[in-house]
Design a protein around this motif. Structure first.
Motif, short mmCIF file in Angstrom:
data_model
loop_
_atom_site.label_atom_id
_atom_site.label_comp_id
_atom_site.label_asym_id
_atom_site.label_seq_id
_atom_site.Cartn_x
_atom_site.Cartn_y
_atom_site.Cartn_z
N PRO A 158 0.81 -1.23 0.00
CA PRO A 158 0.00 0.00 0.00
C PRO A 158 0.84 1.27 0.00
O PRO A 158 0.51 2.24 -0.69
CB PRO A 158 -0.82 -0.14 1.29
CG PRO A 158 -0.95 -1.61 1.49
CD PRO A 158 0.37 -2.18 1.04
N SER A 181 -1.21 7.83 7.48
CA SER A 181 -0.98 6.39 7.45
C SER A 181 -1.27 5.83 8.83
O SER A 181 -0.66 6.24 9.82
CB SER A 181 0.47 6.10 7.06
OG SER A 181 0.72 4.70 7.05
N GLU A 186 -3.44 3.75 3.94
CA GLU A 186 -2.82 5.00 3.46
C GLU A 186 -3.92 5.91 2.93
O GLU A 186 -4.65 5.54 2.01
CB GLU A 186 -1.82 4.70 2.35
CG GLU A 186 -0.72 3.70 2.72
CD GLU A 186 0.29 4.28 3.70
OE1 GLU A 186 0.36 5.52 3.82
OE2 GLU A 186 1.01 3.48 4.32
N ILE A 228 -4.49 -5.47 -3.62
CA ILE A 228 -4.47 -4.13 -3.04
C ILE A 228 -5.85 -3.50 -3.22
O ILE A 228 -6.41 -3.51 -4.32
CB ILE A 228 -3.41 -3.22 -3.71
CG1 ILE A 228 -2.01 -3.81 -3.52
CG2 ILE A 228 -3.48 -1.81 -3.15
CD1 ILE A 228 -1.48 -3.76 -2.11
N TYR A 230 -7.93 -0.25 -3.44
CA TYR A 230 -7.89 1.20 -3.65
C TYR A 230 -9.32 1.71 -3.59
O TYR A 230 -10.13 1.41 -4.46
CB TYR A 230 -7.25 1.51 -5.01
CG TYR A 230 -7.38 2.96 -5.46
CD1 TYR A 230 -7.31 4.02 -4.56
CD2 TYR A 230 -7.58 3.26 -6.81
CE1 TYR A 230 -7.43 5.33 -4.99
CE2 TYR A 230 -7.70 4.57 -7.25
CZ TYR A 230 -7.63 5.60 -6.33
OH TYR A 230 -7.76 6.91 -6.75
N VAL A 246 -5.76 3.53 0.35
CA VAL A 246 -5.12 2.34 -0.21
C VAL A 246 -4.77 1.43 0.95
O VAL A 246 -4.22 1.88 1.96
CB VAL A 246 -3.85 2.69 -1.01
CG1 VAL A 246 -3.17 1.42 -1.52
CG2 VAL A 246 -4.18 3.61 -2.18
N ALA A 247 -5.09 0.15 0.83
CA ALA A 247 -4.80 -0.80 1.91
C ALA A 247 -4.62 -2.19 1.32
O ALA A 247 -4.99 -2.45 0.16
CB ALA A 247 -5.91 -0.81 2.95
N ARG A 248 -4.05 -3.05 2.11
CA ARG A 248 -3.95 -4.45 1.70
C ARG A 248 -5.35 -5.04 1.69
O ARG A 248 -6.13 -4.85 2.63
CB ARG A 248 -3.07 -5.22 2.69
CG ARG A 248 -2.80 -6.64 2.31
CD ARG A 248 -1.81 -6.76 1.16
NE ARG A 248 -0.49 -6.25 1.51
CZ ARG A 248 0.51 -6.16 0.64
NH1 ARG A 248 0.32 -6.49 -0.62
NH2 ARG A 248 1.69 -5.70 1.03
#
Length: 267
Positions: A158, A181, A186, A228, A230, A246-248
């Motif tokens: 991310p 973060s 993010e 990922i 988004y 944005v993250a896993r």
């Protein structure tokens, strides 16, 4: 699957299987049923009551406004995604006690299962897919998808993705106002110069969120294939700024997105 037209969206919303605001009072169905509904709300940490009493009436309002041409589809989808929820997992880790609570709630009223099924249908119809886009929208989506192969080449986390994403934002004149973060997420807060393009003819944010964001959808498709998540901006109502995250992408489960049967919580 094609996106619903405004009238169909109203019908989908009106098919809500839960109680109406008028019926959802202390005397609904008598004291026994009222007590059961109170227990359901307690088991689901207030998510049931918040969904039926506050979230759903606002959804009806937005769907009606969309049918009248006064509300973007994106704003309806934004609200749908903000549904009050009851977590059933912490990432990939199942929360056993909460799943047991969902099973107990589902045993008390069929509405727990029915609302989850209705929500799944509503969300999938609103989100649509590539085939539901217009030709111009498909071109924008495919352009974003192709560009993502270059923009995010070698970015597998991310943090790496969001750095490239912010670079892309800046390259088209977007002003980055704030970054954050936390907990693996993010977040980027920014001001878009295109939000009022053709506002007098098409409506505020129409060009930005109904058309140009199809490029972002191409990014979403590319990144989802690589684990990922988004979350591009939605309607950004009530603010001059927009936010994206944005993250896993993990297998998080929550009601009503996840029906009881999907986590073995059927009564």
């Amino acid at each position: 699957m094609a996106k619903p037209d405004p009238e169909e969206l109203v019908r989908l919303v009106e098919a809500f299987p839960g109680p109406s605001v008028e019926a959802d009072g202390p005397d609904r169905g008598g004291p026994t049923e009222a007590a059961e509904i109170g227990r359901v709300d307690e088991l689901l940490d207030g998510a049931y009551g918040a969904l039926t009493r506050r979230w759903y009436p606002e959804l009806r309002r937005r769907a009606a406004a969309h049918a009248d041409g006064d509300c973007l589809r994106e704003r309806v989808l934004e609200h749908v995604e903000a549904v009050p929820s009851f977590r059933l997992s912490d990432g990939p880790t199942a929360l056993t006690e909460r799943r047991e609570a969902l099973a107990e709630a589902a045993a008390l009223t069929d509405e727990v299962r029915e609302i989850a099924e209705w929500y799944g249908t509503l969300r999938s119809r609103l989100e649509g897919d590539r085939a539901s886009l217009t030709r111009a929208e498909r071109l924008l989506h495919d352009f974003g998808y192709a560009l993502a192969h270059v923009l995010f080449l070698g970015a597998s986390s991310p943090g790496a993705v969001v750095r490239r994403l912010r670079l892309a934002y800046r390259s088209v004149g977007v002003r980055i106002d704030e970054t954050a973060s936390e907990g693996g997420i993010e977040e980027t807060t920014f001001t878009c110069p295109y939000r009022n393009v053709a506002a007098g003819r098409c409506g505020e944010r129409w060009v930005c969120h109904e058309k140009l964001d199809r490029v972002d959808d191409g990014y979403v498709s590319y990144l989802a294939e690589r684990g990922i998540s988004y979350q591009r901006p939605r309607g950004c109502a009530g603010s001059e700024q927009c936010r994206s995250t944005v993250a896993r992408d993990g297998p998080a489960r929550w009601w009503p997105k996840t029906p009881p049967a999907a986590v073995g919580a059927d009564p």
